[in-house]
Enzyme design. Sequence first.
Site, PDB file in Angstrom:
ATOM      1  N   ARG A 384       0.847  -1.215   0.000  1.00 35.60           N
ATOM      2  CA  ARG A 384       0.000   0.000   0.000  1.00 35.60           C
ATOM      3  C   ARG A 384       0.869   1.247   0.000  1.00 35.60           C
ATOM      4  NH1 ARG A 384      -4.522  -2.518   4.013  1.00 35.60           N
ATOM      5  NH2 ARG A 384      -5.579  -3.562   2.294  1.00 35.60           N
ATOM      6  N   SER A 538      -7.822  -1.386   4.339  1.00 40.27           N
ATOM      7  CA  SER A 538      -7.697  -2.287   5.485  1.00 40.27           C
ATOM      8  C   SER A 538      -9.049  -2.804   5.982  1.00 40.27           C
ATOM      9  CB  SER A 538      -7.003  -1.557   6.632  1.00 40.27           C
ATOM     10  OG  SER A 538      -7.948  -0.829   7.371  1.00 40.27           O
TER      11      SER A 538
END
Length: 666
Positions: A384, A538
């Site tokens: 990420r 997430s």
Amino acid sequence: MSAIAKRLNLVQKIITSHLVTGNPVAGEEVGIRIDQTLTQDATGTMAYLQFEAIGVPQVHTKLSVSYVDHNMLQTGFENADDHRYLQSVAAKHGIYFSRPGNGICHQVHLERFAIPGQTLLGSDSHTPTCGGLGELSIGAGGLDVAVAMGGGPFYMSMPKVLRVELKGKLQPWVTAKDIILEVLRKLTVKGGVGKILEYTGQGVKSLSATARATITNMGAELGATTSIFPSDENTREYMKAQGRGKDWMPLAADPGATYDEELVIDLNKLPALIAQPHSPDNVTEVSKLKGIEVQQVCVGSCTNSSYSDLMMVAKMLKGKHIHPNVSMTVTPGSKQVFEMIAQNGALADIISSGARIIESACGPCIGMGQAPSSGAVSIRSFNRNFEGRSGTRDAKVYLASPETCVACALTGKITDPTTLGKAPKIEIPDKFVWDDNGIIPPAKDPKKVEVLRGPNIKPLPINDPLAETLEGPVVLKVIDNITTDHIMPAGSKVLPLRSNIPAISEFVFNIIDPTYPKRAKEAGRSFVVGGENYGQGSSREHAALAPMYLGLKAVIVKSFARIHRANLINFGILPLTFVQAAEYDSITQGDKLEIPDLKQVIKVDHPFPVKNLTTGKSIQVVHGLTSRQQEIILAGGLLNWTKQKATEAPAGKPKTLKPPKKEKVK
Ligand code: MIC
Ligand code: SF4
């Protein structure tokens, strides 16, 4: 796909063998039995508080493991207190505890626990890592994992199955990371929503188990429910070398099985790729960025910190020095990897090159230290690169293979590794080193265990029951692809507050608008309006729980990311979607909205109006809730609903949770 064909693909095989309720037809709600669960510390404290609230004495799964890998910096008592709570609560309820230092949950689970053909539910979005061994591994909110530990099924909309055919063989220096970057380039960060990616084809054979795990891990960035590889000889060799050969079984799609969608990737033609700031799908060839100066390089994270990855790093660094303008960090993914590279001398090669070694944990990936310098270019082997996630707002984070990372660290510039001559060869060991002394089994006599809670652990806030009319302002209007890192930031300052919702709620939407918490509290009940793929990233349920604590009642968007939508429902926040995406433009931040007859409109899955009291206009929205989800929203969240169901269980029977009737999901 209208019905399950006789020749099943791998996903259908595992889902049908675990089906508790529903029809495994794309779009319908299914409930599946969960064999294994995992939690990590940043989501685990909440998950175990919720598990305790459900009131089931011992877990009902085949295996549950609690890992500590995220909140590793102990700058105050908070994280250490949480670790102590996690260890004691695990001992009491039949859960294995992986100590701090034992490694990143996904890497350790792959090494020591994943089993082909089983189901794994984890309170972390990268749980799909174990799909690399043929386990159906899904990321979810902590509350869903708590329910699964209590014996309840996991509910999801039956995903479409997307077959990814890997043709040919990778060229030297081109890696599994480049494969998943290519998939991201083709499908984008929302291209996997509502889908499971099943990898097939000749190219699969040339990928080791850990290379496959890199691909399934980063499949999370597509928004996919999960990704999976067949279990074959490579899987067997890896499991045998881990001393787990008896857990192996072959597993593949039936010949001629059908799929909902297909994607073909020709590995022969794949170049080294890199994701540019600030999105994992902003992918281009490394060669196109050649020469950009680099200030930081980080190798590690659950995507690329296996033994093979670190051996490659060591071989590339051996006898060389990192460029003077670059700070390089290396994080072994597990104690096993750390121990093995220490024993065979590879660690010494890494140290002598000038790299900084970090303990086995998430570390810089979640902003737990190693924030880059102002405006720095940071090349990371992670998954990420959302804005601000590194801890430095104006840093430019790129994602690439460990090979590309090392090439950049040596030259101080973005460098295509294919220009570096002959690629080193990495042998997969016949036997990995393990003693599992970092994993503490549950107590033999749970009654004797006292659960230890520190002052950082505050009671779990519970939502109010649904009001008849919902009225409130739009406290925030945001754009497409808002991540949970925007909604509930992580990093070393905020993460220690994960078990303290009143304190952590002060950071909600901090990256976008630091005045949000104050304005939300003043508003009382409120709305947020967003664009496409709202809540990507997430699994952190704090991105629902903390806004709920600040009075958020409904989110209206063009589309949601899967896990975040489920988390909103779990905490009693209404997830609404515009019927006409263009109506997004008719709402301005600050407008007052009203939904009358809320309890009635929840009970049917039809479009209904939301009145904009500021403009006088109405917009049409839809909730797409199944009847089970409608009950959850009416009960004020999953915890209340679960407790209701559990108390309905006949006396003397274990309090497992009843599946409701089957349902169609949007
Ligand atoms: C992440 O990579 O964003 C995290 C930190 O691992 C999260 C979990 C969390 O926020 O605790 C995830 O991926 O689910
Ligand atoms: Fe940890 Fe990063 Fe993996 Fe999340 S993505 S589990 S923070 S290493």
